[in-house]
Design a protein around this motif. Structure first.
Motif, PDB file in Angstrom:
ATOM      1  N   LEU A 129       0.936  -1.113  -0.090  1.00 45.30           N
ATOM      2  CA  LEU A 129      -0.116  -0.037  -0.098  1.00 45.30           C
ATOM      3  C   LEU A 129       0.937   1.268  -0.040  1.00 45.30           C
ATOM      4  CD1 LEU A 129      -3.028   0.846   0.137  1.00 45.30           C
ATOM      5  CD2 LEU A 129      -2.682   1.068   2.515  1.00 45.30           C
ATOM      6  N   SER A 130       0.975   2.094  -0.997  1.00 46.92           N
ATOM      7  CA  SER A 130       1.864   3.054  -1.207  1.00 46.92           C
ATOM      8  C   SER A 130       1.148   4.341  -2.241  1.00 46.92           C
ATOM      9  CB  SER A 130       2.970   2.624  -1.695  1.00 46.92           C
ATOM     10  OG  SER A 130       4.083   3.740  -2.127  1.00 46.92           O
ATOM     11  N   PHE A 131       1.497   5.411  -1.980  1.00 47.17           N
ATOM     12  CA  PHE A 131       0.981   6.589  -2.565  1.00 47.17           C
ATOM     13  C   PHE A 131       2.035   6.950  -3.663  1.00 47.17           C
ATOM     14  CE2 PHE A 131      -1.400   7.538   1.086  1.00 47.17           C
ATOM     15  CZ  PHE A 131      -2.492   7.990   0.603  1.00 47.17           C
ATOM     16  N   SER A 132       1.722   7.002  -4.836  1.00 41.19           N
ATOM     17  CA  SER A 132       2.698   7.639  -6.116  1.00 41.19           C
ATOM     18  C   SER A 132       3.391   8.812  -5.500  1.00 41.19           C
ATOM     19  CB  SER A 132       2.144   7.641  -7.354  1.00 41.19           C
ATOM     20  OG  SER A 132       2.760   8.153  -8.253  1.00 41.19           O
ATOM     21  N   THR A 133       4.753   9.111  -6.017  1.00 39.82           N
ATOM     22  CA  THR A 133       5.390  10.239  -5.419  1.00 39.82           C
ATOM     23  C   THR A 133       5.126  11.315  -6.673  1.00 39.82           C
ATOM     24  OG1 THR A 133       7.391   9.523  -6.567  1.00 39.82           O
ATOM     25  CG2 THR A 133       7.201   9.176  -4.288  1.00 39.82           C
ATOM     26  N   ALA A 134       4.376  10.755  -7.874  1.00 39.96           N
ATOM     27  CA  ALA A 134       4.045  11.783  -8.914  1.00 39.96           C
ATOM     28  C   ALA A 134       2.659  12.273  -8.705  1.00 39.96           C
ATOM     29  CB  ALA A 134       4.199  10.996 -10.201  1.00 39.96           C
ATOM     30  N   SER A 135       1.945  11.875  -7.504  1.00 37.99           N
ATOM     31  CA  SER A 135       0.533  12.295  -7.443  1.00 37.99           C
ATOM     32  C   SER A 135       0.253  13.202  -6.260  1.00 37.99           C
ATOM     33  CB  SER A 135      -0.180  10.959  -7.283  1.00 37.99           C
ATOM     34  OG  SER A 135      -0.048  10.401  -5.821  1.00 37.99           O
ATOM     35  N   GLY A 136      -0.837  13.666  -6.170  1.00 40.59           N
ATOM     36  CA  GLY A 136      -1.209  14.596  -4.954  1.00 40.59           C
ATOM     37  C   GLY A 136      -1.869  15.790  -5.786  1.00 40.59           C
ATOM     38  N   PRO A 137      -2.667  16.632  -4.712  1.00 40.12           N
ATOM     39  CA  PRO A 137      -3.258  17.858  -5.081  1.00 40.12           C
ATOM     40  C   PRO A 137      -2.337  18.961  -5.683  1.00 40.12           C
ATOM     41  CG  PRO A 137      -3.689  17.068  -2.864  1.00 40.12           C
ATOM     42  CD  PRO A 137      -2.603  16.311  -3.083  1.00 40.12           C
ATOM     43  N   ASP A 138      -1.162  18.783  -5.693  1.00 42.45           N
ATOM     44  CA  ASP A 138      -0.430  19.844  -6.165  1.00 42.45           C
ATOM     45  C   ASP A 138       0.494  19.313  -7.466  1.00 42.45           C
ATOM     46  OD1 ASP A 138      -0.841  21.634  -4.130  1.00 42.45           O
ATOM     47  OD2 ASP A 138       0.560  20.962  -2.890  1.00 42.45           O
ATOM     48  N   SER A 139       0.225  18.092  -7.748  1.00 42.17           N
ATOM     49  CA  SER A 139       0.982  17.394  -8.781  1.00 42.17           C
ATOM     50  C   SER A 139       0.282  17.875 -10.125  1.00 42.17           C
ATOM     51  CB  SER A 139       1.077  15.860  -8.733  1.00 42.17           C
ATOM     52  OG  SER A 139       1.510  15.263  -9.725  1.00 42.17           O
ATOM     53  N   ALA A 140       1.392  17.886 -11.083  1.00 45.37           N
ATOM     54  CA  ALA A 140       0.979  18.300 -12.368  1.00 45.37           C
ATOM     55  C   ALA A 140       1.702  17.502 -13.342  1.00 45.37           C
ATOM     56  CB  ALA A 140       1.474  19.828 -12.834  1.00 45.37           C
ATOM     57  N   VAL A 141       1.898  16.054 -13.051  1.00 42.01           N
ATOM     58  CA  VAL A 141       2.444  15.156 -13.911  1.00 42.01           C
ATOM     59  C   VAL A 141       1.391  14.487 -14.730  1.00 42.01           C
ATOM     60  CG1 VAL A 141       3.596  12.933 -13.864  1.00 42.01           C
ATOM     61  CG2 VAL A 141       4.092  14.568 -11.954  1.00 42.01           C
ATOM     62  N   PRO A 142       1.828  14.617 -16.112  1.00 40.80           N
ATOM     63  CA  PRO A 142       0.646  13.934 -17.014  1.00 40.80           C
ATOM     64  C   PRO A 142       0.490  12.638 -16.910  1.00 40.80           C
ATOM     65  CG  PRO A 142       2.722  15.229 -18.320  1.00 40.80           C
ATOM     66  CD  PRO A 142       3.019  15.191 -16.599  1.00 40.80           C
ATOM     67  N   GLY A 143      -0.968  12.374 -16.977  1.00 41.82           N
ATOM     68  CA  GLY A 143      -1.353  11.012 -16.846  1.00 41.82           C
ATOM     69  C   GLY A 143      -1.859  10.630 -15.337  1.00 41.82           C
ATOM     70  N   GLN A 144      -1.659  11.710 -14.488  1.00 42.40           N
ATOM     71  CA  GLN A 144      -2.267  11.320 -13.252  1.00 42.40           C
ATOM     72  C   GLN A 144      -3.402  12.401 -12.984  1.00 42.40           C
ATOM     73  OE1 GLN A 144      -0.677   9.281 -10.796  1.00 42.40           O
ATOM     74  NE2 GLN A 144       0.757   9.039 -12.667  1.00 42.40           N
ATOM     75  N   ALA A 145      -4.136  11.865 -11.771  1.00 43.22           N
ATOM     76  CA  ALA A 145      -5.449  12.587 -11.834  1.00 43.22           C
ATOM     77  C   ALA A 145      -5.294  13.850 -11.013  1.00 43.22           C
ATOM     78  CB  ALA A 145      -6.463  11.665 -10.886  1.00 43.22           C
ATOM     79  N   ASP A 146      -5.926  14.913 -11.756  1.00 45.19           N
ATOM     80  CA  ASP A 146      -5.418  16.169 -11.252  1.00 45.19           C
ATOM     81  C   ASP A 146      -6.045  16.549  -9.998  1.00 45.19           C
ATOM     82  OD1 ASP A 146      -4.041  16.879 -13.640  1.00 45.19           O
ATOM     83  OD2 ASP A 146      -5.945  17.672 -14.588  1.00 45.19           O
ATOM     84  N   GLY A 147      -5.385  16.905  -9.064  1.00 38.67           N
ATOM     85  CA  GLY A 147      -6.090  17.260  -7.695  1.00 38.67           C
ATOM     86  C   GLY A 147      -6.149  16.031  -6.933  1.00 38.67           C
ATOM     87  N   ASP A 148      -5.847  14.940  -6.993  1.00 34.07           N
ATOM     88  CA  ASP A 148      -5.906  13.642  -6.273  1.00 34.07           C
ATOM     89  C   ASP A 148      -4.860  12.850  -6.217  1.00 34.07           C
ATOM     90  OD1 ASP A 148      -7.142  11.774  -4.615  1.00 34.07           O
ATOM     91  OD2 ASP A 148      -8.867  11.493  -5.997  1.00 34.07           O
ATOM     92  N   TYR A 149      -4.692  11.901  -5.050  1.00 31.15           N
ATOM     93  CA  TYR A 149      -3.456  11.033  -4.953  1.00 31.15           C
ATOM     94  C   TYR A 149      -3.870   9.931  -5.931  1.00 31.15           C
ATOM     95  CZ  TYR A 149      -2.801  14.162  -0.764  1.00 31.15           C
ATOM     96  OH  TYR A 149      -2.802  14.856   0.064  1.00 31.15           O
TER      97      TYR A 149
END
Length: 912
Positions: free
Chosen positions: A633-653
């Protein structure tokens, strides 16, 4: 990815002294007797010499180590017994499965009952007698076809534990009404020199005891009467005067089987108590026995490392013959237990070599055996990436290592510091107390260390200056009850731990110029689950609500936990508006509704002195239950409310969960749903090599959107920003199945290894060559190596026996990148997922080069730069982020590094 391949990190192996299943077999139910009980919780308990008790779930052959109850000072587990009550039919037609209780002995005068839900001892009981050497549980009355003895009816509530002692006493312990207490001393032998070594029940009223004076005694426990004494005689000329009966078992028909110090397995008639047959099958002591549920097979294990199988001789009633023997273990075979049911028919054995061996019982000779890892499923490693610290622990000892130079620097500079000098043991911390360490955590900056045991939580402040580490104890504001898991948030401001196996606690870390302080903890309430009462009251109760995984989000504003049942709970940190914006308007609306809901608790609404508070994630109820227990069980380091990485859900973990069945799920917890990637990439679209790998996943390391997933014997890379194409990723000529069809995994054949194929015993092809120094090396082709080509040396191989560092001439990337470049192709049939020449990024990649892996932890590279470089594909349709440099420490514990006691060598035998 650059790798420090470390073998200097110790993890002592502990001998296996006892193994026991909750059920020896599972009965068939239903009119046609083809179906087995679905909800019966079968578990294997393993007891070790260091006092650890491991709980394994067979999972139809997947073998998941769910729980480890750590031992303590001067503790040992030398015997294990499960007591399982009979099933009951309820008025509504449902079945209440019998409650299972676990008891242990440790060559002391006490018997201990264990609470699996809280992962600690539940009760202790002792009496006025010597140390207990053997323990048995009174069985329920059963009607067996062909039984030679009468089986009286026993009330399940009045069952007893019968223990044999070192001073020749046979004592009874009562376990009525969930209690454990000494009842009476049943038998006292005339001579205190006689030791009761082994025990088995022939019927609920008759117990068979093997002694150290060459006798086997049958006692009636209702009145303490000696029914019959069977004598083995003296040992061979020049040997000990008396024969020690190390193990006794009873067949369903009533016959008795014994194994003794002469290496003989004896069969005794259960009606007349006379010897029917004697088989000389071992060259040294027979230490353990196991029998099949129907009494058609006997298995013995001995000091000569042999595991022998016996079957009845055709046409000769009551006569047995040895079918074959194998040497699965590298040392004595000290304990074994059998299980049949749910499509499984296996025997599990263990000894001083520390690794449990699973071999087939019904399919003996047609299926392979399997060696389970002696290393724990939960990784006893942590790292402080910013300080380049690595933390390891075992027993009551913690070690902190420092890796000074980056791996790439060791490769590029021929005059760089050697790998041995690159590592530095900064500190060895001995945590005082009677209990061993259950978990530990270190902050990313390497300034705060938290260690937990079953009784308390301890905190230490670390200061690294001038190559020396200063350690100062940090006082806890409120005394804690100990913890099974502990984590420190990435920003170092929060500490969370699990009390009593299922209670989630969190406390703020207050920092000042001079020291740290841990504030009073806050309890985070988990969601109530609608679990039927007949499941909670039977079997193992609420054991599956034990928290197996816990993790913080990269920004430290979300906490997630998952239990063995597959339920996920999440909490979010609510920050005052004047301090920091609250990410995501959707979550803000949910918080308001959550405050007014009946599920909210006063404890969760307590406000920290800084104005911050943890509340339940408003969308937590929408997260589905996992189909099996989570191993990651682990959070992606490329995700989160402040993340702008392509392919990730905007504003979510992006919360990654991997189960014991190799299912990969990515959740968006603020939305309470599966991510779009997870909806598109179902189980059957994952690479086949990942799905059919036998060993379970142990952990994950993130490199932007790439997840480096590893187990005891493998390392996989899955790029979660790309979709997997089942038609290309599945190698059809290997699986024999087309995409979309269900392929049976041979790992589930009988619970042991896979089925033997024709000509599987043909010698493997061996390549040999002479090196420049004249030394000869051999390369044996391995089936699971998938034709690994010249993969080069690891980046900074660090061994405690060799000062040399293997180096590679290439300097344009990490070791694994060079391996992919060398193999080339995109997801080819050989399983290598290298970057394509047209610029496309690898979807996946794997290797079996590293084994056995204790764990992998990240180390922050000095060359790491913030941000990610965005590059497009060849056709410009999709953009992918170029992963930032990643440096890790990979810790291996090879079998030849395991310290074992001296073992027996037969005549003409030598150690290889």
């Amino acid at each position: 990815m650059d790798i420090h391949r470390c073998r200097f990190v110790g993890y002592p192996a502990s001998a296996i002294n006892a193994v026991a299943f909750t059920h020896a077999s599972l009965p068939a139910v239903g009119a046609n007797k083809r179906f087995l009980h679905k909800h019966i919780q079968v578990r294997l308990a393993i007891g070790r010499a260091n006092g650890d008790i491991e709980i394994w779930n067979p999972l139809n052959g997947a073998w998941h180590q769910e729980l480890v109850i750590p031992g303590g000072k001067d503790r040992s587990v030398d015997g294990l017994v499960w007591v399982t009550d009979p099933d009951e039919e309820l008025a509504d037609g449902k079945t209440l499965h019998g409650r299972s209780r676990l008891f242990s002995i440790g060559y002391t005068t006490a018997i201990t009952e264990w609470d699996l839900e809280k992962a600690c001892a539940k009760k202790h009981a002792s009496g006025q007698h010597g140390d207990i050497w053997c323990l048995g549980a009174q069985p329920l009355s059963t009607t067996t076809k062909g039984s030679k003895t009468k089986t009286p009816v026993i009330n399940p509530g009045s069952r007893k534990l019968v223990a044999g002692t070192v001073d020749g006493n046979l004592v009874l312990y009562s376990i009525e009404d969930g209690d454990l207490k000494f009842q009476q001393s049943l038998i006292r032998t005339p001579s205190k020199k006689v030791k009761m070594v082994s025990i088995a029940f022939q019927s609920p009223a008759v117990v068979i005891v093997g002694c150290s004076n060459g006798t086997i005694c049958a006692y009636d426990i209702r009145n303490g009467t000696l029914l019959r004494q069977m004598t083995l005689g003296s040992d061979l000329s020049g040997g000990p005067k008396n024969v020690i009966v190390w193990s006794v078992k009873c067949l369903p028909g009533g016959d008795i089987v014994s194994g003794d110090s002469t290496g003989q397995v004896c069969i005794w008639d259960g009606r007349t108590y006379t010897q029917a047959q004697r088989i000389q099958s071992h060259s040294q002591d027979v230490l353990c026995l196991a029998v099949s549920a129907d009494g058609s097979k006997i298995v013995s294990g001995g000091m000569d490392r042999r595991t022998a199988l016996y079957e009845p001789m055709a046409g000769q009633a009551g006569r047995w013959s040895k079918v074959f023997h194998r040497r699965y273990h590298g040392h004595d075979v000290k304990a074994m237990a059998s299980f049949e049911g749910k499509g499984m028919s296996i025997v599990v054995s263990g000894g001083p070599d520390a690794s449990p061996i699973v071999f087939p019982l019904r399919g003996a000779g047609n299926e392979f055996h399997r060696t389970l890892p002696h290393l724990p499923q939960n990784i006893p490693l942590r790292s402080a990436p910013k300080a380049r610290f690595m933390l390891s622990w075992w027993g009551n000892e913690i070690r902190i290592w420092h890796l000074a130079s980056p791996a790439q620097e060791l490769l590029d500079d021929p005059h760089a510091t050697s790998s041995r000098k690159n590592r530095n043991l900064l500190a060895q911390i001995l945590v005082k107390g009677e209990s061993d360490i259950t978990s530990a955590a270190i902050s990313q900056g390497g300034t705060l260390l938290i260690a937990s045991s079953a009784t308390e939580l301890k905190a230490f402040e670390l200061k690294f200056d001038g190559g020396k580490l200063q350690i100062k104890k940090v006082d806890m504001t409120v005394a804690t009850r100990g913890a099974t898991r502990v984590e420190i948030s990435p920003d170092g401001l929060w500490v969370s731990w699990i009390e009593e196996g299922s209670k989630v606690m969190i406390a703020r870390v207050a920092t000042s110029v001079s020291s740290y302080a841990i504030s009073a903890p806050q309890k985070l309430h988990r969601l109530g689950r609608q679990i039927p009462k007949h499941l909670l009251l039977g079997g193992l109760g609420s054991y599956d609500r034990h928290v197996a995984q816990m993790t913080f989000s990269p920004d430290s504003r979300m906490l997630a936990i998952a239990d063995l049942a597959g339920y996920i709970d999440t909490w979010v940190l609510r920050v005052p508006v004047e301090k920091k914006h609250i990410a995501g308007g959707e979550a803000l609306d949910g918080e308001q509704s959550d405050e007014s809901s009946s599920d909210s608790s006063d404890d969760e609404m307590e406000v920290d002195s800084s104005g911050e508070r943890w509340i339940r994630n408003p969308k937590a109820t929408l997260l589905p239950k996992l189909t099996s227990a989570p191993v990651v069980l682990s959070f992606s380091t490329a995700s989160g409310p402040d993340s702008a990485v392509p392919g990730q859900a905007d504003g979510d973990y992006a919360l990654l969960a991997i189960t014991t069945m190799k299912q990969v799920f990515v959740f968006n917890p603020l939305r309470g749903s599966l991510s779009e990637w997870s909806r598109r990439n179902t189980y059957h679209k994952l690479p086949e090599q990942f799905r059919v790998t036998r060993d379970l996943v142990k952990g994950v390391i993130w490199q932007n959107t790439r997840a480096w997933i590893y187990g005891i014997s493998f390392l996989f890379m899955l790029d979660l920003s790309q979709d997997f194409d089942g038609d290309k990723d599945v190698v059809e000529h290997k699986s024999g199945q087309k995409h979309g069809t269900k392929r049976k995994r041979d790992v589930l054949a009988s619970g042991a290894g896979g089925k033997m194929s024709k000509h599987s015993l043909v010698p493997q092809h061996v390549k040999s060559a002479l090196g420049p120094d004249g030394a000869e090396w051999a390369d044996v082709e391995m089936v699971d190596a998938d034709d690994q080509k010249s993969i080069g040396a690891s980046s900074g191989f660090e061994d405690n026996d060799d000062d040399e560092t293997d180096e590679d001439d290439e300097t344009d990337g990490g070791e694994l990148q060079r391996m992919r470049d060398h193999q080339g192709g995109v997801d080819g049939e050989d399983g290598a997922a290298g970057d394509a020449k047209d610029g496309r990024k690898s979807k996946w990649w794997h290797t079996y080069q590293y084994r056995p892996i204790l764990g992998i932890v990240p180390i922050e590279s000095k060359q790491e730069e913030d941000g990610a470089v965005i590059s497009g594909t060849a056709n410009g349709a999709t953009a992918h982020s170029d992963p930032a440099p990643l440096e890790v420490a990979l810790v291996e514990r090879p079998s030849w590094d395991v310290d074992l006691p001296p073992r027996y060598f037969a005549d003409g035998e030598w150690d290889r």
